[in-house]
Design a protein around this motif. Sequence first.
Motif, PDB file in Angstrom:
ATOM      1  N   PHE A  59       2.261 -29.145 -39.500  1.00  0.00           N
ATOM      2  CA  PHE A  59       1.467 -29.453 -40.689  1.00  0.00           C
ATOM      3  C   PHE A  59       0.086 -30.137 -40.271  1.00  0.00           C
ATOM      4  N   SER A  60      -0.055 -30.311 -38.759  1.00  0.00           N
ATOM      5  CA  SER A  60      -1.046 -31.263 -38.424  1.00  0.00           C
ATOM      6  C   SER A  60      -2.324 -30.896 -38.795  1.00  0.00           C
ATOM      7  N   ARG A  61      -2.630 -29.516 -38.892  1.00  0.00           N
ATOM      8  CA  ARG A  61      -4.076 -28.856 -39.418  1.00  0.00           C
ATOM      9  C   ARG A  61      -4.330 -28.966 -40.702  1.00  0.00           C
ATOM     10  N   TYR A  62      -3.239 -29.159 -41.743  1.00  0.00           N
ATOM     11  CA  TYR A  62      -3.466 -29.282 -42.942  1.00  0.00           C
ATOM     12  C   TYR A  62      -3.179 -30.545 -43.590  1.00  0.00           C
ATOM     13  N   LEU A  63      -2.832 -31.684 -42.913  1.00  0.00           N
ATOM     14  CA  LEU A  63      -2.673 -32.948 -43.257  1.00  0.00           C
ATOM     15  C   LEU A  63      -3.967 -33.446 -43.975  1.00  0.00           C
ATOM     16  N   PRO A  64      -5.126 -33.474 -43.440  1.00  0.00           N
ATOM     17  CA  PRO A  64      -6.347 -33.965 -44.013  1.00  0.00           C
ATOM     18  C   PRO A  64      -6.580 -33.511 -45.530  1.00  0.00           C
ATOM     19  N   TRP A  65      -6.472 -32.092 -45.751  1.00  0.00           N
ATOM     20  CA  TRP A  65      -6.406 -31.425 -46.821  1.00  0.00           C
ATOM     21  C   TRP A  65      -5.320 -31.841 -47.976  1.00  0.00           C
ATOM     22  N   LEU A  66      -4.089 -31.872 -47.576  1.00  0.00           N
ATOM     23  CA  LEU A  66      -2.736 -32.346 -48.140  1.00  0.00           C
ATOM     24  C   LEU A  66      -3.037 -33.696 -48.922  1.00  0.00           C
ATOM     25  N   GLU A  67      -3.649 -34.627 -47.996  1.00  0.00           N
ATOM     26  CA  GLU A  67      -4.124 -36.303 -48.300  1.00  0.00           C
ATOM     27  C   GLU A  67      -5.198 -36.015 -49.375  1.00  0.00           C
ATOM     28  N   ARG A  68      -6.141 -35.366 -49.249  1.00  0.00           N
ATOM     29  CA  ARG A  68      -7.250 -35.439 -50.339  1.00  0.00           C
ATOM     30  C   ARG A  68      -6.633 -34.790 -51.525  1.00  0.00           C
ATOM     31  N   VAL A  69      -5.736 -33.713 -51.724  1.00  0.00           N
ATOM     32  CA  VAL A  69      -5.418 -33.256 -52.753  1.00  0.00           C
ATOM     33  C   VAL A  69      -4.320 -34.066 -53.487  1.00  0.00           C
ATOM     34  N   ALA A  70      -3.605 -34.890 -52.692  1.00  0.00           N
ATOM     35  CA  ALA A  70      -2.568 -35.875 -53.238  1.00  0.00           C
ATOM     36  C   ALA A  70      -3.541 -37.069 -53.862  1.00  0.00           C
ATOM     37  N   GLY A  71      -4.514 -37.332 -53.128  1.00  0.00           N
ATOM     38  CA  GLY A  71      -5.148 -38.417 -53.689  1.00  0.00           C
ATOM     39  C   GLY A  71      -5.991 -37.955 -54.968  1.00  0.00           C
ATOM     40  N   ALA A  72      -6.560 -36.894 -54.903  1.00  0.00           N
ATOM     41  CA  ALA A  72      -7.218 -36.250 -56.217  1.00  0.00           C
ATOM     42  C   ALA A  72      -6.259 -36.070 -57.352  1.00  0.00           C
ATOM     43  N   VAL A  73      -4.893 -35.721 -57.032  1.00  0.00           N
ATOM     44  CA  VAL A  73      -4.009 -35.836 -58.053  1.00  0.00           C
ATOM     45  C   VAL A  73      -3.575 -37.046 -58.506  1.00  0.00           C
ATOM     46  N   LEU A  74      -3.398 -37.978 -57.853  1.00  0.00           N
ATOM     47  CA  LEU A  74      -3.238 -39.326 -58.353  1.00  0.00           C
ATOM     48  C   LEU A  74      -4.260 -39.961 -59.204  1.00  0.00           C
ATOM     49  N   ILE A  75      -5.516 -39.730 -58.717  1.00  0.00           N
ATOM     50  CA  ILE A  75      -6.732 -40.071 -59.537  1.00  0.00           C
ATOM     51  C   ILE A  75      -6.619 -39.489 -60.882  1.00  0.00           C
ATOM     52  N   ALA A  76      -6.553 -38.069 -60.661  1.00  0.00           N
ATOM     53  CA  ALA A  76      -6.463 -37.334 -62.141  1.00  0.00           C
ATOM     54  C   ALA A  76      -5.340 -37.900 -63.019  1.00  0.00           C
ATOM     55  N   LEU A  77      -4.229 -38.166 -62.496  1.00  0.00           N
ATOM     56  CA  LEU A  77      -3.060 -38.666 -63.290  1.00  0.00           C
ATOM     57  C   LEU A  77      -3.786 -39.919 -64.021  1.00  0.00           C
ATOM     58  N   ALA A  78      -4.182 -41.063 -63.273  1.00  0.00           N
ATOM     59  CA  ALA A  78      -4.404 -42.160 -63.899  1.00  0.00           C
ATOM     60  C   ALA A  78      -5.586 -42.050 -65.043  1.00  0.00           C
ATOM     61  N   LEU A  79      -6.699 -41.119 -64.501  1.00  0.00           N
ATOM     62  CA  LEU A  79      -7.872 -41.089 -65.646  1.00  0.00           C
ATOM     63  C   LEU A  79      -7.192 -40.454 -66.722  1.00  0.00           C
ATOM     64  N   ALA A  80      -6.050 -39.483 -66.623  1.00  0.00           N
ATOM     65  CA  ALA A  80      -5.377 -38.700 -67.743  1.00  0.00           C
ATOM     66  C   ALA A  80      -4.501 -39.861 -68.736  1.00  0.00           C
ATOM     67  N   VAL A  81      -3.797 -40.757 -68.141  1.00  0.00           N
ATOM     68  CA  VAL A  81      -3.351 -42.031 -68.894  1.00  0.00           C
ATOM     69  C   VAL A  81      -4.296 -42.640 -69.684  1.00  0.00           C
ATOM     70  N   ILE A  82      -5.299 -43.078 -68.928  1.00  0.00           N
ATOM     71  CA  ILE A  82      -6.331 -43.844 -69.452  1.00  0.00           C
ATOM     72  C   ILE A  82      -6.901 -43.266 -70.860  1.00  0.00           C
ATOM     73  N   ILE A  83      -7.528 -41.934 -70.513  1.00  0.00           N
ATOM     74  CA  ILE A  83      -7.882 -41.320 -71.517  1.00  0.00           C
ATOM     75  C   ILE A  83      -7.022 -41.160 -72.866  1.00  0.00           C
ATOM     76  N   HIS A  84      -5.644 -40.812 -72.706  1.00  0.00           N
ATOM     77  CA  HIS A  84      -4.581 -40.844 -73.508  1.00  0.00           C
ATOM     78  C   HIS A  84      -4.628 -42.319 -74.256  1.00  0.00           C
ATOM     79  N   LEU A  85      -4.644 -43.397 -73.674  1.00  0.00           N
ATOM     80  CA  LEU A  85      -4.532 -44.832 -74.260  1.00  0.00           C
ATOM     81  C   LEU A  85      -5.742 -44.938 -75.101  1.00  0.00           C
ATOM     82  N   LEU A  86      -6.895 -44.512 -74.795  1.00  0.00           N
ATOM     83  CA  LEU A  86      -8.223 -44.835 -75.551  1.00  0.00           C
ATOM     84  C   LEU A  86      -8.199 -43.977 -76.528  1.00  0.00           C
ATOM     85  N   TRP A  87      -7.643 -42.765 -76.637  1.00  0.00           N
ATOM     86  CA  TRP A  87      -7.880 -41.782 -77.709  1.00  0.00           C
ATOM     87  C   TRP A  87      -6.749 -41.766 -78.691  1.00  0.00           C
TER      88      TRP A  87
END
Length: 207
Positions: free
Chosen positions: A178-206
């Motif tokens: 998986f060595s060649r795919y790790l950077p992309w997997l890390e970026r995707v994982a980071g994006a998913v975590l950020i998206a999850l956080a933003l979704a929860v924040i939007i839900h709390l605000l609305w």
Amino acid sequence: MEQFLIVAATHFLALLSPGPDFFLVTRSAMSAGWRVATGACLGIALANSAFILAAFAGLSALQPHCTLFIVIQLAGCAYLLYIGSLFIRHAGSSSLHADDNRQPPTLQATWRQGLGMGLLSGLLNPKNALFYVSLASMVSQASLGWKLFYGLWMFSVVLAWDVLVAMAIGNLRIRRQFSRYLPWLERVAGAVLIALALAVIIHLLWR
């Protein structure tokens, strides 16, 4: 027995859904090996136990509309944003060809630090509190003995599943593949975590 099978199946299906804890275990196993990642696994299982105990005890602080519960959710979102940005910023900085005893430059890989990261991830995971409160409602009429059994079962399953994931992903041969795919997997994982956080924040605000 029927109730146990329903609870066990529901809990295990929830484990199969990738979330912050899963990404932390996989990231730790990939960058430092499965032995170090077991620290994060234990921390996550202990954090789950705390929510299980609180939910089964019927603590009012875990009710969805309570101020403390909202504060916990917001703290969890801040943590997800931090971890997500960390994954993206350091994507590809870890070598998967190092042996399991080498210390990586990011997400410092000592067992104790993994334990702390796992505990923090589990406690600040916005999904955990809500999930266990919902699950507790399914067994509200169960005896104390059964509730203790459910709690021990879920702790054991969380720990065993995360360790299995860490062992599979932390295997040196798999890491090399998986060595060649790790950077992309890390970026995707980071994006998913950020998206999850933003979704929860939007839900709390609305809501």
